[in-house]
Design a protein around this motif. Sequence first.
Motif, short mmCIF file in Angstrom:
data_model
loop_
_atom_site.label_atom_id
_atom_site.label_comp_id
_atom_site.label_asym_id
_atom_site.label_seq_id
_atom_site.Cartn_x
_atom_site.Cartn_y
_atom_site.Cartn_z
N ARG B 32 0.92 -1.17 0.13
CA ARG B 32 0.02 -0.10 -0.12
C ARG B 32 0.93 1.20 -0.03
O ARG B 32 1.88 1.42 0.81
CB ARG B 32 -0.73 -0.17 1.13
CG ARG B 32 -2.17 0.84 1.37
CD ARG B 32 -2.96 0.54 2.58
NE ARG B 32 -2.33 0.62 3.55
CZ ARG B 32 -2.25 -0.51 4.59
NH1 ARG B 32 -2.85 -1.45 4.16
NH2 ARG B 32 -1.87 -0.10 5.65
N ALA B 33 0.38 2.22 -0.78
CA ALA B 33 1.20 3.61 -0.71
C ALA B 33 0.16 4.58 -0.13
O ALA B 33 0.68 5.72 0.33
CB ALA B 33 1.42 4.06 -2.24
N GLU B 34 -0.99 4.32 -0.28
CA GLU B 34 -2.10 5.34 0.26
C GLU B 34 -3.19 4.39 1.06
O GLU B 34 -3.36 3.33 0.57
CB GLU B 34 -3.01 5.92 -0.84
CG GLU B 34 -2.17 6.99 -1.60
CD GLU B 34 -3.03 7.79 -2.68
OE1 GLU B 34 -3.11 9.03 -2.34
OE2 GLU B 34 -3.81 7.16 -3.30
N ARG B 35 -3.44 5.28 2.12
CA ARG B 35 -4.24 4.28 3.07
C ARG B 35 -5.76 4.76 3.12
O ARG B 35 -5.76 6.19 3.14
CB ARG B 35 -3.71 4.43 4.56
CG ARG B 35 -4.38 3.95 5.55
CD ARG B 35 -3.71 4.07 7.19
NE ARG B 35 -2.59 3.32 7.14
CZ ARG B 35 -2.05 2.70 8.14
NH1 ARG B 35 -2.75 2.68 9.34
NH2 ARG B 35 -0.78 1.96 7.99
N PRO B 36 -6.74 4.01 2.88
CA PRO B 36 -7.89 4.45 3.11
C PRO B 36 -8.53 4.76 4.63
O PRO B 36 -8.26 3.93 5.45
CB PRO B 36 -9.02 3.36 2.71
CG PRO B 36 -8.07 2.09 2.67
CD PRO B 36 -6.68 2.55 2.70
N ILE B 37 -9.08 5.93 5.03
CA ILE B 37 -9.29 6.22 6.30
C ILE B 37 -10.95 6.32 6.17
O ILE B 37 -11.49 7.01 5.59
CB ILE B 37 -8.86 7.43 6.80
CG1 ILE B 37 -7.44 7.49 6.91
CG2 ILE B 37 -9.19 7.63 8.03
CD1 ILE B 37 -6.53 6.49 7.82
N VAL B 91 -5.28 8.64 2.20
CA VAL B 91 -3.98 9.56 2.73
C VAL B 91 -2.86 8.74 2.50
O VAL B 91 -2.61 7.57 2.45
CB VAL B 91 -4.15 9.99 4.08
CG1 VAL B 91 -5.40 10.51 4.47
CG2 VAL B 91 -4.27 9.00 5.09
N PRO B 92 -1.52 9.48 2.13
CA PRO B 92 -0.46 8.86 1.98
C PRO B 92 0.13 8.03 3.23
O PRO B 92 -0.18 8.52 4.22
CB PRO B 92 0.50 10.06 1.64
CG PRO B 92 -0.48 11.11 1.19
CD PRO B 92 -1.65 10.98 1.89
N GLU B 93 0.62 6.95 2.77
CA GLU B 93 1.26 6.13 3.97
C GLU B 93 2.07 6.87 4.74
O GLU B 93 3.03 7.60 4.12
CB GLU B 93 1.71 4.87 3.41
CG GLU B 93 1.01 3.24 3.34
CD GLU B 93 0.32 3.13 4.78
OE1 GLU B 93 0.75 3.12 6.00
OE2 GLU B 93 -1.13 3.01 4.60
N GLY B 94 2.17 6.92 5.93
CA GLY B 94 3.32 7.36 7.10
C GLY B 94 3.14 9.02 7.07
O GLY B 94 3.77 9.55 7.81
#
Lengths: 318, 101
Positions: B32-37, B91-94
């Motif tokens: 994953r590069a982007e995380r769903p919130i 949102v971007p991971e990290g």
Amino acid sequence: MANIKTLAKKQEQQVRLSSGHSLCAGCAEPMVVRTVLNSIDDPVVVANATGCLEVATSRYPGTAWNVPWIHSAFENAAATIAGVEAAYKGLLRAGKLERKVRFVAFAGDGGTYDIGLQALSGALERGHDFLYVCINNEAYMNTGVQRSSATPRCASATTSPVGDAIPGKPQDRKDLTEIVVAHHIPYVAQASVSNLIDLSNKVERAMAYDGPKFLNVLTTCPLGWRTRKDTSIPMAKLAVETRYWPLYEVVEGVYKINYKPKKHVPVEEWLKQQGRFRHLFKSPEGKSSLEEFQASVDENWERLLKKEQCLSGADAAQ
Amino acid sequence: MAAKLKGWKDLPMGGVVPGGATPELNKTGSWRAERPIWNEEKCIQCLQCWLHCPDDSIMIKEQKMTGMDYDHCKGCGVCAGICPVDAIDMVPEGSAACARR
């Protein structure tokens, strides 16, 4: 009639295709598989032709399947499931088995349109009781986007690359759904991953029949279509809205178009969002290719409307 | 790899995987590069995200969404795109936005 809650309920009872598979991010295939399997109440046996789905869901020593699942070669998913079904019928006759089991084959467009066509045709002709689902992403995506006979005209694939010699694939795609209709089996339908409830209803209607059933499901491939991975559903939806991929079913020879788009959306709207058609919008020759593409979509749609008119339930009753 | 691989004599016949699905063997969340919130207050529980998630990473209980399976979510963003009320943000991971999860 299916709805999202009944599908969710089914999945809470048994996750038939789990996570942990290695299909690309945004791949539409698992949505089709889960919806098909969640729409069948009885125990299911699945045969899976070689392709993305098979490779990515069965990396040894793991698997993503919670149903009895057999890998077969590219060409013989239909023959494999036909054999399993025949063995099951034999066990029923011998009184060694009593419960109802249903049989499903999954294959991609390469394993259905091209390599598996003779096995499919044979199984349809012999009249085995199974559902065949073609997960149609319009090229050999598993091996690196080679053109298949399901690839639409003008699409750039690694074996029909855009260049001086050809503007992408020169030929139209094969109308496999109609080839299957010509086998006069009880149920044939076209569906799209953008309309999963429609797909679920089609599976339910199909499973009510004894005998061969066939579904051709348009499935977005972000890698091969060169689209953004988060637009898998809108892309498939546009294919339906532009009439490129009509949703229809043929039940005992009677045609029914399940969805008629109210507005005429030019097929260009669908093509311009895909990298595999990008060249059509860059050159002057592309314009005439687009016109030809639109003409071919319109022709197919008109032909289908006529078929619905001629071979509708109302006429059959007369 | 420290452990010795099994030979053909030790493996089940025909390469069968006896126990069924093994999601624990392949934690695809690392892709994953982007995380769903998920924004629970906005959510109308239509389950569209669940129906369209390629990785079965929308967790449900009694036909209601209960959260995300970040062990397997590949961050494709199909759920955020299909959500009719924008209750899922990518949102971007990290980044700071995903630190609280």
